[in-house]
Design a protein around this motif. Structure first.
Motif, PDB file in Angstrom:
ATOM      1  N   THR A 276      -3.267  14.487  -5.634  1.00 45.21           N
ATOM      2  CA  THR A 276      -2.257  15.028  -4.923  1.00 45.21           C
ATOM      3  C   THR A 276      -0.911  14.329  -4.305  1.00 45.21           C
ATOM      4  N   ASN A 277      -1.349  13.124  -4.100  1.00 50.03           N
ATOM      5  CA  ASN A 277      -0.185  12.111  -3.592  1.00 50.03           C
ATOM      6  C   ASN A 277       0.367  11.253  -4.738  1.00 50.03           C
ATOM      7  N   GLN A 278       0.224  11.797  -6.108  1.00 49.21           N
ATOM      8  CA  GLN A 278       0.810  11.229  -7.260  1.00 49.21           C
ATOM      9  C   GLN A 278       0.391   9.821  -7.402  1.00 49.21           C
ATOM     10  N   LEU A 322       1.645   5.345   0.589  1.00 53.78           N
ATOM     11  CA  LEU A 322       1.686   4.512  -0.721  1.00 53.78           C
ATOM     12  C   LEU A 322       2.680   5.347  -1.559  1.00 53.78           C
ATOM     13  N   LYS A 323       2.486   6.510  -1.484  1.00 60.46           N
ATOM     14  CA  LYS A 323       3.080   7.588  -2.552  1.00 60.46           C
ATOM     15  C   LYS A 323       4.623   7.207  -2.488  1.00 60.46           C
ATOM     16  N   GLU A 324       5.119   7.088  -1.321  1.00 64.96           N
ATOM     17  CA  GLU A 324       6.668   6.769  -0.887  1.00 64.96           C
ATOM     18  C   GLU A 324       7.005   5.329  -1.261  1.00 64.96           C
ATOM     19  N   HIS A 325       6.181   4.247  -1.163  1.00 70.07           N
ATOM     20  CA  HIS A 325       6.548   2.933  -0.954  1.00 70.07           C
ATOM     21  C   HIS A 325       6.009   2.276  -2.234  1.00 70.07           C
ATOM     22  N   MET A 326       4.959   2.721  -2.727  1.00 70.59           N
ATOM     23  CA  MET A 326       4.169   1.707  -4.006  1.00 70.59           C
ATOM     24  C   MET A 326       5.174   1.593  -5.205  1.00 70.59           C
ATOM     25  N   ASN A 327       5.325   0.655  -5.818  1.00 70.14           N
ATOM     26  CA  ASN A 327       6.073   0.324  -7.056  1.00 70.14           C
ATOM     27  C   ASN A 327       5.033   0.737  -8.080  1.00 70.14           C
ATOM     28  N   LYS A 328       5.382   0.599  -9.399  1.00 68.51           N
ATOM     29  CA  LYS A 328       4.650   0.922 -10.453  1.00 68.51           C
ATOM     30  C   LYS A 328       3.639  -0.243 -10.559  1.00 68.51           C
ATOM     31  N   TYR A 337      -5.357  -3.086  -5.938  1.00 67.68           N
ATOM     32  CA  TYR A 337      -4.007  -2.746  -5.069  1.00 67.68           C
ATOM     33  C   TYR A 337      -4.445  -1.900  -3.857  1.00 67.68           C
ATOM     34  N   LEU A 338      -5.003  -0.880  -4.334  1.00 69.35           N
ATOM     35  CA  LEU A 338      -5.458   0.422  -3.573  1.00 69.35           C
ATOM     36  C   LEU A 338      -6.398  -0.402  -2.484  1.00 69.35           C
ATOM     37  N   ALA A 339      -7.358  -1.183  -2.736  1.00 70.04           N
ATOM     38  CA  ALA A 339      -8.274  -1.763  -1.733  1.00 70.04           C
ATOM     39  C   ALA A 339      -7.727  -2.724  -0.864  1.00 70.04           C
ATOM     40  N   LYS A 340      -6.813  -3.386  -1.309  1.00 68.68           N
ATOM     41  CA  LYS A 340      -5.886  -4.409  -0.340  1.00 68.68           C
ATOM     42  C   LYS A 340      -5.200  -3.663   0.518  1.00 68.68           C
ATOM     43  N   ALA A 341      -4.397  -2.489  -0.047  1.00 69.40           N
ATOM     44  CA  ALA A 341      -3.607  -1.635   0.812  1.00 69.40           C
ATOM     45  C   ALA A 341      -4.370  -0.907   1.907  1.00 69.40           C
ATOM     46  N   ALA A 342      -5.855  -0.601   1.593  1.00 73.45           N
ATOM     47  CA  ALA A 342      -6.542   0.070   2.609  1.00 73.45           C
ATOM     48  C   ALA A 342      -7.027  -0.816   3.608  1.00 73.45           C
ATOM     49  N   GLN A 343      -7.432  -1.999   3.073  1.00 68.00           N
ATOM     50  CA  GLN A 343      -8.085  -2.996   4.092  1.00 68.00           C
ATOM     51  C   GLN A 343      -6.831  -3.478   4.938  1.00 68.00           C
ATOM     52  N   ASN A 344      -5.638  -3.707   4.318  1.00 64.46           N
ATOM     53  CA  ASN A 344      -4.516  -4.081   5.318  1.00 64.46           C
ATOM     54  C   ASN A 344      -4.278  -2.810   6.571  1.00 64.46           C
TER      55      ASN A 344
END
Length: 394
Positions: A276-278, A322-328, A337-344
């Motif tokens: 849902t967050n693409q 993440l939806k607005e700021h993550m690059n491809k 990527y998602l694990a590091k972002a969540a831990q941060n």
């Protein structure tokens, strides 16, 4: 379009419960079209391979083009969905939506072009937060209109059961989703049999319940039984009992085995949140079992920590960011990527919480109400005046 065994159809629950007076072939064709729609492409047009349609509709022989033409004409003529929604003030709004605006195909070309009516797009979007998921291959194997309708309806209830079970919802409400009760009047409306099988109940039961449920039990992951609910001597409703097999072996020759672990990961409440967050699309989630398993083992525990320590809103804000700021990000690097972002994000939330806890409060906040309200002595007043005079000299 992805392999039909892995194709996911997602429809808004209002549309599931709507009524379209279509027969089996156009109804199955509509499911194929819905399963091909991807709203990430920001278009109302879908292109479908004729071969896929032929396979899923079991159209063979020299007259298959003629049978396809008939199904398309019936779909275009009869696919009008009627449903109601309740407004905030309690009033009822009724809708009639014709989903297909245009269908084009050329006998010498491989694709069928379908243009959706703009009004329908919000209801079939893969990225709706309130969606029903079911396998297109399951629908393709059902040969009765009533079986397709009941399958979709019970799939809706069961998916809601799984969602709320993961949220540890109250057991009474969970039981309603796993064992939904539908009145005979509503069943007749949904199956367009208000004026059929009006004699003995056994006729309605055979055509609308027994034979369709036999099809569903033999061709899908669901196992369904039912009980009759009576009011006095009259059969008033049907209570369905729905279970789902964790292990599904496909029969398309690809030898795909969906393990119980994969199914649990796919049914996690965090999987549709990513869609849902693409951040990732549902078709990819259905195609790549190793990706789903890695998300479940490395990312979802971090999401669970965010929710348990800081609430669901904190996770929703994180995914929205993440939806607005993550690059491809390449699919093979997505889990890391998602694990590091969540831990941060956990570290940020933790530091922010600690800062609030250790912030030095003014000395007066530690005083009692008696100390705060008592009058100053003459000596304290003189001392205060002297400190003010000294500041002025500086």
């Amino acid at each position: 379009m992805a392999s039909d065994e892995k194709q996911i159809v997602a429809q808004h629950n209002d549309l599931i419960q709507a009524v379209a007076k279509m027969e089996r072939m156009p109804l199955k064709l509509f499911e194929i079209i819905v399963g091909s729609y991807d709203d990430r492409k920001n278009t109302d047009t879908v292109y479908i391979k004729k071969k896929l349609v032929y396979d899923l509709l079991s159209l063979e022989g020299t007259n298959r083009n003629s049978r396809l033409r008939t199904a398309i004409h019936e779909l275009h003529t009869n696919a009008t969905f009627h449903f109601k929604t309740k407004e905030a003030d309690g009033s009822i709004t009724e809708y009639s939506i014709s989903p297909i605006q245009e269908i084009m195909w050329n006998h010498a070309q491989d694709d069928i072009k379908v243009v959706f009516a703009p009004k329908l797009l919000p209801y079939i979007s893969l990225l709706q937060s309130n969606f029903t998921k079911y396998r297109l291959a399951d629908v393709a194997r059902l040969n009765s209109k009533h079986a397709i309708i009941i399958y979709k309806l019970l799939a809706m209830n069961y998916n809601q059961y799984q969602y709320y079970a993961s949220r540890k919802f109250n057991s009474e409400k969970l039981d309603e989703f796993a064992n939904p009760t539908i009145t005979i009047k509503e069943l007749r409306r949904l199956t367009s049999t208000e004026n059929k099988y009006l004699g003995r109940f056994s006729s309605f039961e055979t055509k609308v319940l027994k034979l369709p449920l036999k099809e569903i039990n033999e061709n899908t992951a669901f196992s369904i039984s039912y009980d009759k609910v009576k009011r006095g001597r009259q059969i008033y409703a049907i209570q369905f009992h729905v279970t789902k097999n964790d292990i599904t072996v496909t029969d398309n020759g690809l030898g795909i085995l969906q393990s119980a672990e994969y199914q649990r990961a796919l049914n996690s409440p965090y999987t549709p949140l990513l869609a849902t967050n693409q951040i990732i699309d549902m078709v990819t989630l259905m195609q790549d079992q190793s990706l789903v398993l890695s998300l479940a083992s490395e990312v979802y525990p971090l999401y669970e920590k965010i929710v348990s320590d800081y609430g669901e809103n904190a996770l929703n804000k994180h995914l929205s960011y993440l939806k607005e700021h993550m690059n491809k990000v390449a699919k093979k690097g997505l889990t890391d990527y998602l694990a590091k972002a969540a831990q941060n994000r956990i570290d940020q939330l933790k530091n922010s919480s600690n800062a609030r806890k250790t912030e030095e409060m003014p000395a007066w906040t530690k005083k009692s109400s008696e100390e705060l309200t008592k009058k100053a002595t003459p000596e304290e007043i003189a001392s205060l005046k002297q400190r003010i005079a000294n500041r002025k000299k500086k």
